[in-house]
Design a protein around this motif. Structure first.
Motif, PDB file in Angstrom:
ATOM      1  N   THR A  72     -74.670 -42.377  56.179  1.00 40.56           N
ATOM      2  CA  THR A  72     -76.058 -42.585  55.752  1.00 40.56           C
ATOM      3  C   THR A  72     -76.205 -43.929  55.054  1.00 40.56           C
ATOM      4  N   ALA A  73     -75.261 -44.239  54.176  1.00 39.26           N
ATOM      5  CA  ALA A  73     -75.300 -45.521  53.469  1.00 39.26           C
ATOM      6  C   ALA A  73     -75.175 -46.684  54.447  1.00 39.26           C
ATOM      7  N   LEU A  74     -74.283 -46.558  55.418  1.00 36.56           N
ATOM      8  CA  LEU A  74     -74.099 -47.621  56.406  1.00 36.56           C
ATOM      9  C   LEU A  74     -75.357 -47.808  57.249  1.00 36.56           C
ATOM     10  N   LYS A  75     -76.013 -46.691  57.585  1.00 34.27           N
ATOM     11  CA  LYS A  75     -77.234 -46.781  58.389  1.00 34.27           C
ATOM     12  C   LYS A  75     -78.339 -47.472  57.614  1.00 34.27           C
ATOM     13  N   PHE A  76     -78.488 -47.114  56.342  1.00 30.36           N
ATOM     14  CA  PHE A  76     -79.509 -47.776  55.528  1.00 30.36           C
ATOM     15  C   PHE A  76     -79.220 -49.272  55.427  1.00 30.36           C
ATOM     16  N   ALA A  77     -77.954 -49.626  55.236  1.00 27.61           N
ATOM     17  CA  ALA A  77     -77.598 -51.043  55.132  1.00 27.61           C
ATOM     18  C   ALA A  77     -77.937 -51.789  56.420  1.00 27.61           C
ATOM     19  N   SER A  78     -77.690 -51.155  57.557  1.00 24.29           N
ATOM     20  CA  SER A  78     -77.924 -51.822  58.844  1.00 24.29           C
ATOM     21  C   SER A  78     -79.404 -51.938  59.184  1.00 24.29           C
ATOM     22  N   THR A  79     -80.258 -51.127  58.520  1.00 32.32           N
ATOM     23  CA  THR A  79     -81.693 -51.189  58.819  1.00 32.32           C
ATOM     24  C   THR A  79     -82.482 -52.002  57.796  1.00 32.32           C
ATOM     25  N   MET A  80     -81.816 -52.469  56.731  1.00 31.96           N
ATOM     26  CA  MET A  80     -82.512 -53.365  55.810  1.00 31.96           C
ATOM     27  C   MET A  80     -82.795 -54.684  56.524  1.00 31.96           C
ATOM     28  N   LYS A  81     -83.704 -55.457  55.989  1.00 33.85           N
ATOM     29  CA  LYS A  81     -84.013 -56.753  56.577  1.00 33.85           C
ATOM     30  C   LYS A  81     -83.967 -57.840  55.519  1.00 33.85           C
ATOM     31  N   TRP A  82     -83.372 -58.953  55.904  1.00 36.06           N
ATOM     32  CA  TRP A  82     -83.408 -60.154  55.075  1.00 36.06           C
ATOM     33  C   TRP A  82     -84.066 -61.245  55.903  1.00 36.06           C
ATOM     34  N   LYS A  83     -85.211 -61.700  55.441  1.00 37.09           N
ATOM     35  CA  LYS A  83     -85.984 -62.723  56.148  1.00 37.09           C
ATOM     36  C   LYS A  83     -86.220 -62.326  57.609  1.00 37.09           C
ATOM     37  N   GLY A  84     -86.500 -61.030  57.816  1.00 41.04           N
ATOM     38  CA  GLY A  84     -86.861 -60.547  59.139  1.00 41.04           C
ATOM     39  C   GLY A  84     -85.714 -60.136  60.034  1.00 41.04           C
ATOM     40  N   SER A  85     -84.476 -60.287  59.567  1.00 40.79           N
ATOM     41  CA  SER A  85     -83.317 -59.960  60.404  1.00 40.79           C
ATOM     42  C   SER A  85     -82.436 -58.909  59.730  1.00 40.79           C
ATOM     43  N   HIS A  86     -81.812 -58.074  60.557  1.00 36.94           N
ATOM     44  CA  HIS A  86     -80.881 -57.071  60.048  1.00 36.94           C
ATOM     45  C   HIS A  86     -79.510 -57.705  59.817  1.00 36.94           C
ATOM     46  N   PRO A  87     -78.766 -57.214  58.841  1.00 34.89           N
ATOM     47  CA  PRO A  87     -77.409 -57.726  58.636  1.00 34.89           C
ATOM     48  C   PRO A  87     -76.432 -57.137  59.648  1.00 34.89           C
ATOM     49  N   VAL A  88     -75.295 -57.777  59.781  1.00 34.50           N
ATOM     50  CA  VAL A  88     -74.165 -57.199  60.506  1.00 34.50           C
ATOM     51  C   VAL A  88     -73.417 -56.322  59.504  1.00 34.50           C
ATOM     52  N   VAL A  89     -73.190 -55.060  59.847  1.00 32.56           N
ATOM     53  CA  VAL A  89     -72.582 -54.110  58.911  1.00 32.56           C
ATOM     54  C   VAL A  89     -71.290 -53.557  59.498  1.00 32.56           C
ATOM     55  N   LYS A  90     -70.233 -53.566  58.685  1.00 33.52           N
ATOM     56  CA  LYS A  90     -68.943 -53.031  59.120  1.00 33.52           C
ATOM     57  C   LYS A  90     -68.325 -52.192  58.009  1.00 33.52           C
ATOM     58  N   LEU A  91     -67.580 -51.173  58.416  1.00 32.29           N
ATOM     59  CA  LEU A  91     -66.794 -50.372  57.485  1.00 32.29           C
ATOM     60  C   LEU A  91     -65.332 -50.769  57.639  1.00 32.29           C
ATOM     61  N   VAL A  92     -64.707 -51.149  56.537  1.00 33.75           N
ATOM     62  CA  VAL A  92     -63.290 -51.531  56.545  1.00 33.75           C
ATOM     63  C   VAL A  92     -62.465 -50.290  56.209  1.00 33.75           C
ATOM     64  N   HIS A  93     -61.572 -49.916  57.099  1.00 32.68           N
ATOM     65  CA  HIS A  93     -60.812 -48.675  56.932  1.00 32.68           C
ATOM     66  C   HIS A  93     -59.485 -48.880  56.196  1.00 32.68           C
ATOM     67  N   LYS A  94     -59.029 -50.099  56.103  1.00 38.97           N
ATOM     68  CA  LYS A  94     -57.723 -50.373  55.497  1.00 38.97           C
ATOM     69  C   LYS A  94     -57.730 -50.045  54.004  1.00 38.97           C
ATOM     70  N   THR A  95     -56.600 -49.563  53.502  1.00 40.24           N
ATOM     71  CA  THR A  95     -56.448 -49.262  52.079  1.00 40.24           C
ATOM     72  C   THR A  95     -55.763 -50.437  51.379  1.00 40.24           C
ATOM     73  N   TYR A  96     -56.302 -50.810  50.217  1.00 32.58           N
ATOM     74  CA  TYR A  96     -55.780 -51.956  49.472  1.00 32.58           C
ATOM     75  C   TYR A  96     -55.330 -51.518  48.080  1.00 32.58           C
ATOM     76  N   GLU A  97     -54.314 -52.205  47.571  1.00 31.46           N
ATOM     77  CA  GLU A  97     -53.794 -51.913  46.241  1.00 31.46           C
ATOM     78  C   GLU A  97     -53.783 -53.178  45.393  1.00 31.46           C
ATOM     79  N   ASN A  98     -54.049 -53.009  44.104  1.00 29.03           N
ATOM     80  CA  ASN A  98     -53.980 -54.122  43.160  1.00 29.03           C
ATOM     81  C   ASN A  98     -52.536 -54.413  42.768  1.00 29.03           C
ATOM     82  N   GLY A  99     -52.355 -55.502  42.050  1.00 28.18           N
ATOM     83  CA  GLY A  99     -51.065 -55.772  41.434  1.00 28.18           C
ATOM     84  C   GLY A  99     -50.142 -56.692  42.200  1.00 28.18           C
TER      85      GLY A  99
END
Length: 227
Positions: free
Chosen positions: A156-183
């Protein structure tokens, strides 16, 4: 030179929670948000001159590796449009994961520059000035777009992000699946080798930014130097 404005938005809780706005469909949210299904962080790459927005979402941590990974994903997909570009200007705040003193970030960004044979200029905003980073304006649009809606699922969050508009255009939206660690850190010896490949403009006499040298770092890899 191609200017990229980059930054992360605050983490978003996914669940049937009240976001403070008014729902168009009258859906009711939970009173408390103690146990979200997950949390997700939007990270944006914004091209101010072209008004183009690229949004990357992660359920993991926003680390140095994550930031350079999405930069590489962006560049691999978009560089064919910018064949004449020899320098990427990266506007960022001086956060803990992308600071020029964060050894892992500097190692990865230097490797990126050499791998893709493109100059990099890191242009940081001084403390309390990150609000001037152009990417910050896009977060307000996203928040207004999904405000009042129930982000009960990640999709749902990804869909809302992809349907927002900035200056008349939709953004390119991607979900990153990789897990990252600090340190992840470099030794002083390893970082000394990185320092040999960058130029900190601390003592710059450049007429445009003579007093901002602490916030500019150049990595020169192509035949043409950073201007």
């Amino acid at each position: 030179m191609l200017r990229l404005s980059m930054d992360a938005k605050a983490r978003v809780k996914i669940g049937s929670f009240d976001r403070g706005g008014k729902s168009r469909d009258g859906a009711k949210a939970d009173d408390h948000d103690y146990n979200p299904k997950t949390t997700v962080t939007p990270y944006g790459i914004f091209l101010p001159e072209l008004d183009e927005l690229f949004l990357y979402f992660t359920e993991s941590k926003v680390t140095s590796d994550f930031i350079v990974d999405i930069l590489e994903d962006f560049w691999l997909e978009q560089k064919h449009r910018f064949s004449d570009i020899q320098t990427l200007l990266l506007n960022q705040d001086n956060g803990p994961q992308n600071s020029s003193r964060r050894t892992q970030f500097m190692k990865l960004i230097v490797e990126f520059a050499h791998k893709h044979q493109v100059n990099i200029r890191l242009a940081y905003y001084p403390p309390y000035h990150s609000k001037y980073n152009p990417i910050e304006r896009t977060w307000a649009i996203l928040e207004n777009h999904w405000n009042g809606s129930i982000l009960d699922e990640l999709e749902t969050a990804l869909k809302f992000a992809s349907t927002m508009k900035w200056k008349g255009s939709h953004p390119v939206v991607k979900l990153v699946h990789k897990t990252y660690e600090n340190g992840v850190k470099l030794t002083k010896k390893a970082m000394a080798q990185i320092e040999k490949q960058i130029e900190r403009l601390t003592n710059s006499t450049h007429e445009v930014f003579p007093n901002l040298g602490n916030w500019f770092i150049d990595i020169c890899c192509s035949k043409t130097k950073v201007i």
